[in-house]
Design a protein around this motif. Sequence first.
Motif, PDB file in Angstrom:
ATOM      1  N   ARG A 277       0.813  -1.216   0.000  1.00 50.08           N
ATOM      2  CA  ARG A 277       0.000   0.000   0.000  1.00 50.08           C
ATOM      3  C   ARG A 277       0.846   1.266   0.000  1.00 50.08           C
ATOM      4  O   ARG A 277       0.492   2.269  -0.624  1.00 50.08           O
ATOM      5  CB  ARG A 277      -0.921   0.012   1.219  1.00 50.08           C
ATOM      6  CG  ARG A 277      -1.991  -1.056   1.217  1.00 50.08           C
ATOM      7  CD  ARG A 277      -3.234  -0.622   0.457  1.00 50.08           C
ATOM      8  NE  ARG A 277      -3.914   0.482   1.122  1.00 50.08           N
ATOM      9  CZ  ARG A 277      -4.287   1.621   0.550  1.00 50.08           C
ATOM     10  NH1 ARG A 277      -4.023   1.821  -0.737  1.00 50.08           N
ATOM     11  NH2 ARG A 277      -4.915   2.558   1.232  1.00 50.08           N
ATOM     12  N   PHE A 278       1.987   1.222   0.719  1.00 50.56           N
ATOM     13  CA  PHE A 278       2.794   2.438   0.895  1.00 50.56           C
ATOM     14  C   PHE A 278       4.279   2.113   0.679  1.00 50.56           C
ATOM     15  O   PHE A 278       5.078   2.145   1.621  1.00 50.56           O
ATOM     16  CB  PHE A 278       2.574   3.022   2.299  1.00 50.56           C
ATOM     17  CG  PHE A 278       1.126   3.271   2.629  1.00 50.56           C
ATOM     18  CD1 PHE A 278       0.463   4.380   2.126  1.00 50.56           C
ATOM     19  CD2 PHE A 278       0.413   2.382   3.434  1.00 50.56           C
ATOM     20  CE1 PHE A 278      -0.873   4.601   2.418  1.00 50.56           C
ATOM     21  CE2 PHE A 278      -0.923   2.599   3.733  1.00 50.56           C
ATOM     22  CZ  PHE A 278      -1.568   3.709   3.225  1.00 50.56           C
ATOM     23  N   PRO A 279       4.670   1.795  -0.556  1.00 50.50           N
ATOM     24  CA  PRO A 279       6.056   1.374  -0.807  1.00 50.50           C
ATOM     25  C   PRO A 279       7.088   2.442  -0.472  1.00 50.50           C
ATOM     26  O   PRO A 279       8.240   2.108  -0.207  1.00 50.50           O
ATOM     27  CB  PRO A 279       6.049   1.044  -2.303  1.00 50.50           C
ATOM     28  CG  PRO A 279       4.864   1.762  -2.859  1.00 50.50           C
ATOM     29  CD  PRO A 279       3.847   1.779  -1.766  1.00 50.50           C
ATOM     30  N   ARG A 280       6.689   3.705  -0.454  1.00 56.54           N
ATOM     31  CA  ARG A 280       7.612   4.781  -0.085  1.00 56.54           C
ATOM     32  C   ARG A 280       7.176   5.459   1.220  1.00 56.54           C
ATOM     33  O   ARG A 280       7.555   6.581   1.513  1.00 56.54           O
ATOM     34  CB  ARG A 280       7.674   5.840  -1.205  1.00 56.54           C
ATOM     35  CG  ARG A 280       7.997   5.308  -2.583  1.00 56.54           C
ATOM     36  CD  ARG A 280       9.271   4.483  -2.608  1.00 56.54           C
ATOM     37  NE  ARG A 280      10.433   5.254  -2.188  1.00 56.54           N
ATOM     38  CZ  ARG A 280      11.622   4.727  -1.934  1.00 56.54           C
ATOM     39  NH1 ARG A 280      11.796   3.427  -2.013  1.00 56.54           N
ATOM     40  NH2 ARG A 280      12.621   5.489  -1.564  1.00 56.54           N
ATOM     41  N   GLY A 281       6.393   4.759   2.022  1.00 59.25           N
ATOM     42  CA  GLY A 281       5.873   5.318   3.268  1.00 59.25           C
ATOM     43  C   GLY A 281       6.974   5.676   4.255  1.00 59.25           C
ATOM     44  O   GLY A 281       8.046   5.062   4.265  1.00 59.25           O
ATOM     45  N   GLU A 282       6.708   6.632   5.113  1.00 56.24           N
ATOM     46  CA  GLU A 282       7.755   7.118   6.025  1.00 56.24           C
ATOM     47  C   GLU A 282       8.092   6.101   7.112  1.00 56.24           C
ATOM     48  O   GLU A 282       9.155   6.190   7.737  1.00 56.24           O
ATOM     49  CB  GLU A 282       7.345   8.445   6.663  1.00 56.24           C
ATOM     50  CG  GLU A 282       6.125   8.398   7.538  1.00 56.24           C
ATOM     51  CD  GLU A 282       5.782   9.770   8.110  1.00 56.24           C
ATOM     52  OE1 GLU A 282       5.570   9.832   9.334  1.00 56.24           O
ATOM     53  OE2 GLU A 282       5.738  10.748   7.346  1.00 56.24           O
ATOM     54  N   ASP A 283       7.221   5.121   7.344  1.00 56.86           N
ATOM     55  CA  ASP A 283       7.498   4.088   8.350  1.00 56.86           C
ATOM     56  C   ASP A 283       8.019   2.801   7.737  1.00 56.86           C
ATOM     57  O   ASP A 283       8.100   1.770   8.414  1.00 56.86           O
ATOM     58  CB  ASP A 283       6.222   3.776   9.154  1.00 56.86           C
ATOM     59  CG  ASP A 283       5.813   4.923  10.059  1.00 56.86           C
ATOM     60  OD1 ASP A 283       6.699   5.640  10.544  1.00 56.86           O
ATOM     61  OD2 ASP A 283       4.597   5.111  10.259  1.00 56.86           O
ATOM     62  N   ARG A 284       8.393   2.818   6.463  1.00 49.75           N
ATOM     63  CA  ARG A 284       8.734   1.573   5.780  1.00 49.75           C
ATOM     64  C   ARG A 284       9.948   0.885   6.419  1.00 49.75           C
ATOM     65  O   ARG A 284       9.960  -0.349   6.523  1.00 49.75           O
ATOM     66  CB  ARG A 284       8.983   1.820   4.289  1.00 49.75           C
ATOM     67  CG  ARG A 284      10.142   2.729   3.940  1.00 49.75           C
ATOM     68  CD  ARG A 284      10.146   3.040   2.441  1.00 49.75           C
ATOM     69  NE  ARG A 284      11.258   3.891   2.055  1.00 49.75           N
ATOM     70  CZ  ARG A 284      11.259   5.233   2.180  1.00 49.75           C
ATOM     71  NH1 ARG A 284      10.191   5.839   2.677  1.00 49.75           N
ATOM     72  NH2 ARG A 284      12.298   5.949   1.811  1.00 49.75           N
ATOM     73  N   ALA A 285      10.955   1.654   6.856  1.00 47.00           N
ATOM     74  CA  ALA A 285      12.139   1.021   7.447  1.00 47.00           C
ATOM     75  C   ALA A 285      11.801   0.374   8.784  1.00 47.00           C
ATOM     76  O   ALA A 285      12.229  -0.748   9.074  1.00 47.00           O
ATOM     77  CB  ALA A 285      13.261   2.046   7.619  1.00 47.00           C
ATOM     78  N   ARG A 286      11.007   1.057   9.603  1.00 50.72           N
ATOM     79  CA  ARG A 286      10.667   0.506  10.917  1.00 50.72           C
ATOM     80  C   ARG A 286       9.762  -0.715  10.786  1.00 50.72           C
ATOM     81  O   ARG A 286       9.924  -1.700  11.524  1.00 50.72           O
ATOM     82  CB  ARG A 286      10.008   1.587  11.777  1.00 50.72           C
ATOM     83  CG  ARG A 286      11.021   2.591  12.323  1.00 50.72           C
ATOM     84  CD  ARG A 286      10.373   3.691  13.129  1.00 50.72           C
ATOM     85  NE  ARG A 286       9.694   4.654  12.261  1.00 50.72           N
ATOM     86  CZ  ARG A 286       9.136   5.775  12.696  1.00 50.72           C
ATOM     87  NH1 ARG A 286       9.148   6.057  14.007  1.00 50.72           N
ATOM     88  NH2 ARG A 286       8.566   6.620  11.861  1.00 50.72           N
ATOM     89  N   ILE A 287       8.832  -0.687   9.852  1.00 47.67           N
ATOM     90  CA  ILE A 287       7.951  -1.835   9.671  1.00 47.67           C
ATOM     91  C   ILE A 287       8.713  -2.998   9.034  1.00 47.67           C
ATOM     92  O   ILE A 287       8.485  -4.164   9.377  1.00 47.67           O
ATOM     93  CB  ILE A 287       6.714  -1.426   8.849  1.00 47.67           C
ATOM     94  CG1 ILE A 287       5.828  -0.509   9.712  1.00 47.67           C
ATOM     95  CG2 ILE A 287       5.929  -2.648   8.387  1.00 47.67           C
ATOM     96  CD1 ILE A 287       4.614   0.041   9.023  1.00 47.67           C
ATOM     97  N   PHE A 288       9.649  -2.693   8.163  1.00 50.78           N
ATOM     98  CA  PHE A 288      10.496  -3.740   7.594  1.00 50.78           C
ATOM     99  C   PHE A 288      11.300  -4.418   8.699  1.00 50.78           C
ATOM    100  O   PHE A 288      11.454  -5.647   8.713  1.00 50.78           O
ATOM    101  CB  PHE A 288      11.430  -3.141   6.541  1.00 50.78           C
ATOM    102  CG  PHE A 288      12.297  -4.148   5.839  1.00 50.78           C
ATOM    103  CD1 PHE A 288      11.796  -4.921   4.807  1.00 50.78           C
ATOM    104  CD2 PHE A 288      13.624  -4.303   6.210  1.00 50.78           C
ATOM    105  CE1 PHE A 288      12.606  -5.848   4.154  1.00 50.78           C
ATOM    106  CE2 PHE A 288      14.438  -5.224   5.562  1.00 50.78           C
ATOM    107  CZ  PHE A 288      13.926  -5.997   4.531  1.00 50.78           C
ATOM    108  N   LEU A 289      11.811  -3.639   9.654  1.00 51.62           N
ATOM    109  CA  LEU A 289      12.563  -4.219  10.765  1.00 51.62           C
ATOM    110  C   LEU A 289      11.673  -5.124  11.613  1.00 51.62           C
ATOM    111  O   LEU A 289      12.104  -6.198  12.059  1.00 51.62           O
ATOM    112  CB  LEU A 289      13.163  -3.103  11.626  1.00 51.62           C
ATOM    113  CG  LEU A 289      13.957  -3.542  12.855  1.00 51.62           C
ATOM    114  CD1 LEU A 289      15.077  -4.506  12.489  1.00 51.62           C
ATOM    115  CD2 LEU A 289      14.527  -2.327  13.588  1.00 51.62           C
ATOM    116  N   LEU A 290      10.425  -4.710  11.843  1.00 50.72           N
ATOM    117  CA  LEU A 290       9.491  -5.567  12.587  1.00 50.72           C
ATOM    118  C   LEU A 290       9.262  -6.876  11.835  1.00 50.72           C
ATOM    119  O   LEU A 290       9.162  -7.950  12.443  1.00 50.72           O
ATOM    120  CB  LEU A 290       8.166  -4.833  12.796  1.00 50.72           C
ATOM    121  CG  LEU A 290       8.219  -3.594  13.695  1.00 50.72           C
ATOM    122  CD1 LEU A 290       6.884  -2.859  13.664  1.00 50.72           C
ATOM    123  CD2 LEU A 290       8.579  -3.970  15.128  1.00 50.72           C
TER     124      LEU A 290
END
Length: 286
Positions: free
Chosen positions: A128-141
């Motif tokens: 949904r949000f490939p360039r979203g501002e939380d993408r790095a933190r959610i990727f880490l989760l």
Amino acid sequence: VGAREEFRGDFGSGGLWNEARGRLLELLPPAVTELLDRKQPVSALALVEQNRDLLLAGRVGRGFLLKVGEGFGQLGLWGRAVKVYRVLFETARTPKEEESSYLPLTSALLQQAAYADVLRYAERYRERFPRGEDRARIFLLRIKALVREGHSDEAARLLAEKERPESFDLDLFAGRIFWARKDYAAAARALGLAMDRDLQEVPPEDRLLRAEALFFDGRLLQALPLYRQLRDVEGFADQAAYRCAQIGLKTGNRSEGLNLLRQLVEKGASPRWREMARQSLAIEGF
């Protein structure tokens, strides 16, 4: 607020109760917020629990729901935090509200050990949000969920992708994962990226990990400055001194290496590294 039942008794039917219910919805959020701000989460969340159905059915503010979820999390009540964050997620009315709902929900799910749900929401966020501002933190989760489920191979594969999100925390975690897998080149690279981003925030144990990764990858002279820095750090000094001695012996600085080993035998705090130094001196004929 504490007189809710009496309040219901006085206005217990029809339009009067609907009016009273609306008034209670006005009063509860600021009362709960004040208790949370005063560092009284137990009292605040007791109030939430007493009025949970009313609050979740009403159109309370998203900021209030976030505070309530955080309060539950502070008390380790992750199941309840997840319920609050799901309401936040399901009542999002705009793409921005939806995007901002993923991180608190996914974080709470990880704490709850609901790893399959973490992976599902992380993948949905990526789509949904490939360039979203939380993408790095959610990727880490997502990576942490994979590791905790025993899928370290998949975690390592994703961390090695060139197009993965980038962040300080991701690089640190990637370095630890690669180190555990004995992929020393990748560990040194990831930890080096973290140090380039914010050297002061890299803990000594991760600086040591990078030095060790470089050492075992055969890049002794790149590891040497890191070990020298760690010789002044309590808890790491003896291991760093021993490695400096080894590098000295391997790179032609025999005199320096032997001196470091002698100093470590005489003054080292760690029995392990003192014994290692003693054995190395014996091998060298001393």
